[in-house]
Design a protein around this motif. Structure first.
Motif, PDB file in Angstrom:
ATOM      1  N   GLU A 153      46.483  41.768  45.115  1.00  0.00           N
ATOM      2  CA  GLU A 153      46.614  42.890  46.047  1.00  0.00           C
ATOM      3  C   GLU A 153      46.455  42.415  47.487  1.00  0.00           C
ATOM      4  N   GLY A 194      37.859  40.171  39.329  1.00  0.00           N
ATOM      5  CA  GLY A 194      39.090  40.787  39.823  1.00  0.00           C
ATOM      6  C   GLY A 194      40.117  41.076  38.752  1.00  0.00           C
ATOM      7  N   LYS A 226      37.834  45.195  35.514  1.00  0.00           N
ATOM      8  CA  LYS A 226      36.714  45.742  34.745  1.00  0.00           C
ATOM      9  C   LYS A 226      36.171  47.015  35.395  1.00  0.00           C
ATOM     10  N   THR A 227      35.927  46.919  36.711  1.00  0.00           N
ATOM     11  CA  THR A 227      35.387  48.089  37.410  1.00  0.00           C
ATOM     12  C   THR A 227      36.391  49.241  37.377  1.00  0.00           C
ATOM     13  N   HIS A 228      37.645  48.898  37.582  1.00  0.00           N
ATOM     14  CA  HIS A 228      38.705  49.906  37.558  1.00  0.00           C
ATOM     15  C   HIS A 228      38.685  50.685  36.232  1.00  0.00           C
ATOM     16  N   ARG A 236      42.596  41.245  42.380  1.00  0.00           N
ATOM     17  CA  ARG A 236      42.178  41.612  43.729  1.00  0.00           C
ATOM     18  C   ARG A 236      42.904  40.721  44.746  1.00  0.00           C
ATOM     19  N   VAL A 242      47.676  49.389  35.193  1.00  0.00           N
ATOM     20  CA  VAL A 242      48.875  48.855  34.548  1.00  0.00           C
ATOM     21  C   VAL A 242      48.477  48.072  33.297  1.00  0.00           C
TER      22      VAL A 242
HETATM   23  P1  ADP Z   1      36.622  43.399  38.380  1.00  0.00           P
HETATM   24  O1  ADP Z   1      35.666  44.543  38.346  1.00  0.00           O
HETATM   25  O2  ADP Z   1      37.017  42.896  37.028  1.00  0.00           O
HETATM   26  O3  ADP Z   1      36.173  42.284  39.275  1.00  0.00           O
HETATM   27  P2  ADP Z   1      38.309  45.322  39.675  1.00  0.00           P
HETATM   28  O4  ADP Z   1      38.262  46.410  38.686  1.00  0.00           O
HETATM   29  O5  ADP Z   1      37.486  45.495  40.894  1.00  0.00           O
HETATM   30  O6  ADP Z   1      37.996  43.924  38.999  1.00  0.00           O
HETATM   31  O7  ADP Z   1      39.838  45.087  40.068  1.00  0.00           O
HETATM   32  C1  ADP Z   1      40.239  44.406  41.233  1.00  0.00           C
HETATM   33  C2  ADP Z   1      41.418  45.115  41.864  1.00  0.00           C
HETATM   34  O8  ADP Z   1      42.546  44.963  41.046  1.00  0.00           O
HETATM   35  C3  ADP Z   1      41.191  46.607  42.014  1.00  0.00           C
HETATM   36  O9  ADP Z   1      41.738  47.039  43.211  1.00  0.00           O
HETATM   37  C4  ADP Z   1      41.934  47.201  40.839  1.00  0.00           C
HETATM   38  O10 ADP Z   1      42.412  48.491  41.117  1.00  0.00           O
HETATM   39  C5  ADP Z   1      43.063  46.219  40.647  1.00  0.00           C
HETATM   40  N1  ADP Z   1      43.475  46.119  39.247  1.00  0.00           N
HETATM   41  C6  ADP Z   1      42.879  45.370  38.286  1.00  0.00           C
HETATM   42  N2  ADP Z   1      43.521  45.482  37.125  1.00  0.00           N
HETATM   43  C7  ADP Z   1      44.538  46.330  37.336  1.00  0.00           C
HETATM   44  C8  ADP Z   1      45.592  46.848  36.507  1.00  0.00           C
HETATM   45  N3  ADP Z   1      45.697  46.494  35.214  1.00  0.00           N
HETATM   46  N4  ADP Z   1      46.462  47.697  37.062  1.00  0.00           N
HETATM   47  C9  ADP Z   1      46.367  48.043  38.364  1.00  0.00           C
HETATM   48  N5  ADP Z   1      45.433  47.579  39.199  1.00  0.00           N
HETATM   49  C10 ADP Z   1      44.517  46.738  38.696  1.00  0.00           C
END
Ligand code: ADP
Ligand code: MG
Length: 449
Positions: free
Chosen positions: A318, A156, A159-161, A315, A123
């Motif tokens: 969620e 959270g 970034k990974t996403h 995170r 999103v």
């Molecule tokens: P990071 O790597 O920055 O710690 P993640 O990529 O693991 O964060 O994201 C944490 C959770 O939040 C994941 O389940 C991810 O799918 C969700 N998430 C993060 N940003 C978004 C977004 N913009 N839209 C939908 N889901 C997101």
């Protein structure tokens, strides 16, 4: 002066990076009275890059060159096609992954990628739209533009996403591409094992033949010289072959302790883009999307309520939704605001410590060292003030999600490098100075209450 500055930068940047940031970038006007130098850049990403990485250099160079001051202002050049950056095109549909026969094939090739982390499920919001735009640009055009892409920001925030979405997109278009996703800790372990088992050739082969290398949480390379050396060569090989490299980190390369100078400078060749915490509207949108995909029916008020309870970490957002859902199942009740409130009561307590204000930290630290908040914000360089000030900055960095510039601002408008320096200093002192260690420990306890 502009030519001079470009020449200087031409020496600092390699050709690809130079072309990415300096081509099609030109001064438009200079106001002698206000010192405002208006510079036209080709797109919002370039604007972000100039603001973050080049404006200081520009100011310093102007000063060194002719002893004059400039106040750079960046404008996106309207003539250049910018649609791609303004409104990233929806990614080409990745093969349907529910029941289609493509599924097994797709998943099998990508055991390392989480199939939910695609552009489709991401999103867009104020805090991540530049990062998303850059990720889309990289996915469309790997190896040519923003190489490496460096995405940084708090825990959270996606970034990974986003990083994995690039991988999915590339595989959707080129199913045979070699996409390697790795947690930087795994890279470290693999490397150590390869030395033990004398399989270094295989190790190198694995990384150096990637078409797209995704290295997650690269801050774990901090202080690991051997790894950095190895990664440097991996980087060079891929970069020279015009293969795309994407990295994430919780902070900027310059803030990663003991990251070698050559890596720091290479990481700046491409694009460094920050993800900041989502605003309420974005949090609601994320929850809505998530609820939809889980087949949950939740009214707007309840979505609004849940989103307002978790402010900085998606995170956890969620997690809050899962909690509400579980609560509804146990109670056999429909989801509404009251139920959500019940489900999230303990979460609220956790949030309290998260929502720690910098002003609160300053107050507690000033009290503890028997000085005043004003002294902490001031400029006095005596040790009795400097140490508490640095500790307060350290705590602000450690316990809140505020960025370095924001912390600097809260401390009487200090530069972000001052904050960074304070943070590093105290981090080091904690390991070597028992007094500072116990002060920080006690302060953290005080702030916990
Ligand atoms: P990071 O790597 O920055 O710690 P993640 O990529 O693991 O964060 O994201 C944490 C959770 O939040 C994941 O389940 C991810 O799918 C969700 N998430 C993060 N940003 C978004 C977004 N913009 N839209 C939908 N889901 C997101
Ligand atoms: Mg992550």
């Amino acid at each position: 002066f502009w030519d001079y500055f470009n020449k200087q930068m031409r020496q600092e940047y390699n050709e690809v990076a130079y072309n990415a940031w300096f081509k099609n970038t030109k001064p438009v006007s200079y106001n002698k009275e206000t010192n405002e130098l208006v510079i036209a850049v080709k797109n919002p990403i370039a604007k972000g890059y100039w603001e973050a990485n080049l404006s200081t250099k520009l100011i310093q160079t102007a000063y060194a060159y002719g002893n004059f001051e400039v106040l750079p202002i960046f404008e996106v050049d309207g003539d250049e096609p910018t649609e791609r950056f303004k409104a990233p095109q929806p990614p080409k549909k990745v093969p349907e992954r529910s029941v289609s026969p493509v599924k097994d094939d797709f998943v099998a090739k990508n055991l390392q990628l989480n199939e939910k982390y695609t552009f489709d499920t991401f999103v867009q919001g104020e805090g991540n739209k530049l990062a998303e735009g850059a990720a889309l640009a990289v996915a469309d055009n790997p190896g040519s533009f923003y190489n490496p892409l460096f995405i940084f920001g708090g825990v959270g925030l996606g970034k990974t996403h986003l990083m994995q979405a690039i991988g999915h997109q590339m595989l959707g278009e080129r199913p045979n591409a070699k996409v390697v996703y790795i947690q930087s800790e795994t890279f470290v372990n693999d490397f150590i094992n390869s030395i033990k088992n004398k399989t270094q050739d295989e190790f190198r082969e694995k990384y150096r033949t990637a078409d797209l290398l995704l290295v997650d949480d690269i801050q774990f390379f901090a202080k690991k010289e051997g790894i950095q050396e190895e990664f440097f060569h991996t980087f060079e090989t891929l970069y020279n072959d015009q293969k795309q490299i994407v990295m994430t980190s919780d902070r900027l390369p310059t803030e990663i302790p003991d990251l070698s100078e050559r890596l720091v400078s290479r990481f700046a060749w491409g694009l460094q883009v920050e993800i900041t915490p989502p605003d309420l509207e974005t949090r609601i949108a994320i929850l809505r999307k998530k609820a939809e995909s889980e087949g949950l029916v939740i009214d707007d008020d309840t979505l609004d309520y849940i989103a307002s309870q978790v402010s900085t970490n998606i995170r956890e957002l969620e997690g809050a939704l899962v909690k509400v859902q579980a609560h509804a199942t146990i109670e056999k009740a429909d989801i509404n605001v009251n139920l959500a409130r019940d489900a999230l009561t303990d979460l609220k307590l956790v949030q309290k410590s998260r929502g720690l204000q910098i002003s609160k930290i300053q107050e507690v630290v000033a009290n503890y060292f028997q000085t005043t908040v004003n002294e902490l914000k001031g400029k006095k360089r005596v040790r009795q003030i400097v140490v508490p000030r640095q500790i307060a900055m350290y705590l602000a960095r450690d316990l809140t999600d505020a960025s370095l510039p924001k912390i600097g601002q809260e401390f009487g408008g200090k530069d972000h490098t001052t904050v960074m320096h304070a943070y590093e200093k105290i981090e080091k002192d904690i390991r070597t100075d028992a007094e500072i260690k116990s002060a920080v420990y006690e302060l953290k306890q005080l702030l916990d209450r």
